[in-house]
Design an enzyme around this catalytic site. Structure first.
Site, PDB file in Angstrom:
ATOM      1  N   CYS A  16       4.885  14.233   3.662  1.00  0.00           N
ATOM      2  CA  CYS A  16       4.887  12.779   3.574  1.00  0.00           C
ATOM      3  C   CYS A  16       4.403  12.136   4.863  1.00  0.00           C
ATOM      4  O   CYS A  16       4.098  10.956   4.910  1.00  0.00           O
ATOM      5  CB  CYS A  16       6.278  12.269   3.215  1.00  0.00           C
ATOM      6  SG  CYS A  16       6.590  12.420   1.458  1.00  0.00           S
ATOM      7  N   LYS A  19       1.037  10.372   4.665  1.00  0.00           N
ATOM      8  CA  LYS A  19       0.920   9.092   3.970  1.00  0.00           C
ATOM      9  C   LYS A  19       0.177   8.065   4.839  1.00  0.00           C
ATOM     10  O   LYS A  19       0.369   8.030   6.049  1.00  0.00           O
ATOM     11  CB  LYS A  19       2.340   8.588   3.691  1.00  0.00           C
ATOM     12  CG  LYS A  19       2.474   7.757   2.454  1.00  0.00           C
ATOM     13  CD  LYS A  19       3.930   7.719   2.002  1.00  0.00           C
ATOM     14  CE  LYS A  19       4.162   6.610   1.033  1.00  0.00           C
ATOM     15  NZ  LYS A  19       5.433   6.688   0.351  1.00  0.00           N
ATOM     16  N   ASP A  48       7.525  -0.754  -5.518  1.00  0.00           N
ATOM     17  CA  ASP A  48       8.011   0.460  -6.164  1.00  0.00           C
ATOM     18  C   ASP A  48       6.890   1.478  -6.297  1.00  0.00           C
ATOM     19  O   ASP A  48       5.737   1.120  -6.490  1.00  0.00           O
ATOM     20  CB  ASP A  48       8.563   0.125  -7.560  1.00  0.00           C
ATOM     21  CG  ASP A  48      10.080   0.103  -7.561  1.00  0.00           C
ATOM     22  OD1 ASP A  48      10.651   1.121  -7.139  1.00  0.00           O
ATOM     23  OD2 ASP A  48      10.671  -0.926  -7.954  1.00  0.00           O
ATOM     24  N   ASP A  49       7.266   2.761  -6.206  1.00  0.00           N
ATOM     25  CA  ASP A  49       6.257   3.811  -6.261  1.00  0.00           C
ATOM     26  C   ASP A  49       5.819   4.107  -7.680  1.00  0.00           C
ATOM     27  O   ASP A  49       4.756   4.644  -7.911  1.00  0.00           O
ATOM     28  CB  ASP A  49       6.806   5.104  -5.644  1.00  0.00           C
ATOM     29  CG  ASP A  49       7.005   4.942  -4.156  1.00  0.00           C
ATOM     30  OD1 ASP A  49       6.212   4.212  -3.542  1.00  0.00           O
ATOM     31  OD2 ASP A  49       7.949   5.529  -3.621  1.00  0.00           O
ATOM     32  N   ASP A  66       2.396  11.863  -7.124  1.00  0.00           N
ATOM     33  CA  ASP A  66       2.535  12.127  -5.696  1.00  0.00           C
ATOM     34  C   ASP A  66       1.901  13.474  -5.400  1.00  0.00           C
ATOM     35  O   ASP A  66       2.139  14.430  -6.121  1.00  0.00           O
ATOM     36  CB  ASP A  66       4.021  12.226  -5.320  1.00  0.00           C
ATOM     37  CG  ASP A  66       4.507  10.989  -4.611  1.00  0.00           C
ATOM     38  OD1 ASP A  66       3.947  10.673  -3.552  1.00  0.00           O
ATOM     39  OD2 ASP A  66       5.445  10.336  -5.121  1.00  0.00           O
ATOM     40  N   ASP A  89      10.429   9.876  -7.833  1.00  0.00           N
ATOM     41  CA  ASP A  89      10.279   8.443  -8.128  1.00  0.00           C
ATOM     42  C   ASP A  89      10.930   8.069  -9.465  1.00  0.00           C
ATOM     43  O   ASP A  89      11.477   6.978  -9.619  1.00  0.00           O
ATOM     44  CB  ASP A  89       8.795   8.055  -8.162  1.00  0.00           C
ATOM     45  CG  ASP A  89       8.179   8.067  -6.771  1.00  0.00           C
ATOM     46  OD1 ASP A  89       8.917   7.814  -5.795  1.00  0.00           O
ATOM     47  OD2 ASP A  89       6.972   8.332  -6.667  1.00  0.00           O
ATOM     48  N   GLY A 136      -3.090  19.658 -16.230  1.00  0.00           N
ATOM     49  CA  GLY A 136      -3.337  19.333 -14.838  1.00  0.00           C
ATOM     50  C   GLY A 136      -4.818  19.245 -14.557  1.00  0.00           C
ATOM     51  O   GLY A 136      -5.648  19.308 -15.460  1.00  0.00           O
ATOM     52  N   HIS A 137      -5.133  19.086 -13.283  1.00  0.00           N
ATOM     53  CA  HIS A 137      -6.528  19.002 -12.867  1.00  0.00           C
ATOM     54  C   HIS A 137      -6.649  19.605 -11.483  1.00  0.00           C
ATOM     55  O   HIS A 137      -5.812  19.363 -10.618  1.00  0.00           O
ATOM     56  CB  HIS A 137      -6.965  17.530 -12.842  1.00  0.00           C
ATOM     57  CG  HIS A 137      -8.420  17.361 -12.552  1.00  0.00           C
ATOM     58  ND1 HIS A 137      -9.406  17.791 -13.414  1.00  0.00           N
ATOM     59  CD2 HIS A 137      -9.069  16.832 -11.487  1.00  0.00           C
ATOM     60  CE1 HIS A 137     -10.595  17.512 -12.892  1.00  0.00           C
ATOM     61  NE2 HIS A 137     -10.413  16.925 -11.720  1.00  0.00           N
ATOM     62  N   SER A 138      -7.683  20.439 -11.298  1.00  0.00           N
ATOM     63  CA  SER A 138      -7.856  21.062  -9.987  1.00  0.00           C
ATOM     64  C   SER A 138      -9.298  20.934  -9.519  1.00  0.00           C
ATOM     65  O   SER A 138     -10.223  21.041 -10.312  1.00  0.00           O
ATOM     66  CB  SER A 138      -7.432  22.530 -10.047  1.00  0.00           C
ATOM     67  OG  SER A 138      -7.953  23.127 -11.208  1.00  0.00           O
TER      68      SER A 138
END
Lengths: 343, 198
Positions: A16, A19, A48-49, A66, A89, A136-138
């Site tokens: 984090c 960020k 808010d996230d 995230d 979150d 997902g995605h890569s």
């Protein structure tokens, strides 16, 4: 750039702490067009996230994502921490996790088995959360990054936002602070395996269990403590006419983090948080290390809860059943000379 | 003086390298490539009660001189503004709230875009001096306040003449940077390589 450290693990560059600073971001976001739709219950006009969209009178959808660069060299632990953080979150809003999708950036030339370890860590956490992993995605990238896109559900009337503190509320924190300082200090060989293990255990503890307790209580506001540090996220929670009083000795701290802070084993992210908040915060405790801990970016930190005083005792007692560190750390009062005052 | 090259290192590595070097040296010079690293080194100095000087050579190049104070060290405990050898020491002097002579409204608008354009430059001056009518630009409700705050965050000193603020009754309303005096203004202007005036 070096991608593998001498131990054959991941090169450490983030969590984090990676960020983008709060000051830079809010300026940009204010310039973007706003979406106006009655179904959008929480949008990005708030801090808010997660976003919340009303689907029917009984169900609203929570959407959040995230991901970040590596903050520990062990790929399996990195996967666990990143996934725990990404799910957080939804829990901070009082919601239930429904599904998750992997987000992966990974260097083409790196050993693909390392990615396997990251995903193994992530999937264990997803299973513990009882979420459905749906895809997902890569992509290839110069450094590994991992996280989740998460969908959750909540009753539209029960959404816990992160900016609804009330004067008179008691503030409760469910995890110890200082994980940023400890992971950084450990990466340069300046703290012990025991302290590091304590930080890992904290970062891989799902906020699910604390969240399941707080939804049973009349809580005013809740957020998860991450990159902006305890003070950064607290300042987002407070209304314009409110001040938070914190008692520094009541705030739980990861073992060894105080000593590391005294030795200036602190991150750039912590200093960015300090620069952003400097004139809003008054430290009466005259303890430099405590200041650093409160600005320290927390990767996968705990829940920060604001609850009316009359319900606080019962809530803390119940939270301590699932999370022994849950502590009352301060209270919300009418606006004083500073937004946050620490004794 | 022992030099520690901490460019390219992320925090807290510059601090760790500085601490190592200070075990064997009373006075060291640490090279870093970002403002945040200088701030973390300054905190080290505060906590350990070392003397510290920060010399900004550009936005990506800083020298931080740390001294344990246990010998006759040349380091004074303050932040000096002038780089040693420099083709980069530029001082901007603003002596009016409008830019150029002619139409007042045009002059105000030109000044606003001058400060905006200054904030957008990669290169930043060492400091910006505000005196006489210029003092009206660093106070609350100034049209250029946000840009000046941005410039200030990048490490540029924003200095306003105290006597001028007093004259216009604006001392209480200063909203960015610090108050300075004529001695400092003379010193900064005479040691600058270039003085830029809008």
């Amino acid at each position: 750039m070096e991608k593998i450290n001498e131990f054959g693990g991941l090169f450490i560059c983030g969590g984090c702490n990676a960020k983008i600073g709060p000051g830079n971001l809010s300026k940009l976001l204010n310039g973007l067009p706003q979406t106006n739709d009655d179904r959008l219950l929480v949008g990005f006009d708030s801090t808010d996230d997660a976003g919340v969209i009303k689907l029917s009178d009984d169900v609203a959808l929570i959407q959040t994502l995230d991901f970040f660069p590596t903050m520990v060299s062990d790929p399996y632990l990195f996967g666990k921490i990143a996934a725990t953080n990404a799910l957080s979150d939804v829990y901070a809003m009082g919601g239930k996790v429904l599904s998750a999708m992997n987000i992966v950036c990974f260097p083409e030339e790196m050993d693909i088995n390392i990615l396997g370890e990251i995903l193994r860590g992530g999937s264990e956490v997803i299973q513990e959360a009882k979420a459905l992993l749906v895809g997902g995605h890569s992509i290839h990238d110069s450094t590994p990054k991992y996280g989740l896109s998460v969908t959750g559900t909540i009753h539209p009337d029960n959404i816990l936002t992160n900016n609804n503190c009330q004067v008179g509320d008691i503030l409760i924190l469910t995890k110890a602070i200082g994980v940023g300082i400890i992971t950084t200090a450990y990466s340069v060989g300046e703290t012990t395996d025991e302290n590091f293990a304590e930080a890992i255990s904290s970062m891989t503890t799902l906020n699910k269990y604390a969240s399941e307790v707080i939804v049973k209580h009349k809580v005013s506001s809740c957020t998860d403590v991450t990159g902006f540090g305890l003070l950064g996220h607290l300042s987002e929670m407070l209304g314009e006419n409110q001040t938070a009083y914190l008692t520094s000795r009541d705030i739980p701290v990861i073992s060894g983090a105080y000593e590391c802070a005294q030795e200036l084993l602190v991150t750039a992210g912590g200093q960015r948080n300090r620069n952003f908040l400097n004139d809003k915060v008054l430290f009466k405790c005259d303890d430099f290390a405590i200041e650093e801990l409160m600005f320290d970016p927390q990767t996968s930190g705990g829940l920060l809860i604001s609850v009316p005083a009359e319900y606080a005792k019962k809530l803390v007692d119940e939270l301590q059943q699932v999370d022994q560190l849950a502590s009352v750390i301060g209270k919300v009062v009418e606006l004083d000379t500073h937004k946050i005052i620490i004794e | 003086m022992k030099q520690v090259d901490a460019r390219g290192l992320t925090c807290p590595k510059p601090v760790i390298e500085a601490k190592k070097a200070l075990k064997e040296n009373n006075c060291i010079e640490v090279l870093v490539d970002n403002q945040i690293a200088t701030e973390n080194l300054k905190k080290l100095a505060e906590v350990k009660q070392y003397k510290v000087n920060v010399i900004k050579e550009s936005n990506q190049s800083f020298k931080v001189i740390l001294s344990t104070g246990s010998s006759n060290s040349p380091v004074q405990n303050n932040v000096i503004l002038e780089p040693n050898k420099s083709n980069t020491n530029v001082v901007v002097a603003v002596d009016t709230e409008v830019m150029g002579q002619g139409n007042q409204q045009l002059g105000e608008s030109l000044m606003k875009s001058f400060i905006y354009a200054l904030a957008e430059q990669d290169f930043q001056p060492t400091c910006i001096l505000f005196y006489n009518g210029g003092a009206k630009l660093t106070v609350e409700n100034s049209p250029v306040l946000e840009d000046l705050k941005g410039i200030s965050e990048r490490g540029v000193s924003i200095l306003t003449c105290g006597a001028c603020l007093d004259f216009y009754g604006l001392t209480e309303r200063l909203a960015v940077g610090e108050i300075t005096n004529m001695y400092r203004i003379v010193e900064l202007m005479s040691t600058a390589h270039h003085v830029v005036k809008p």
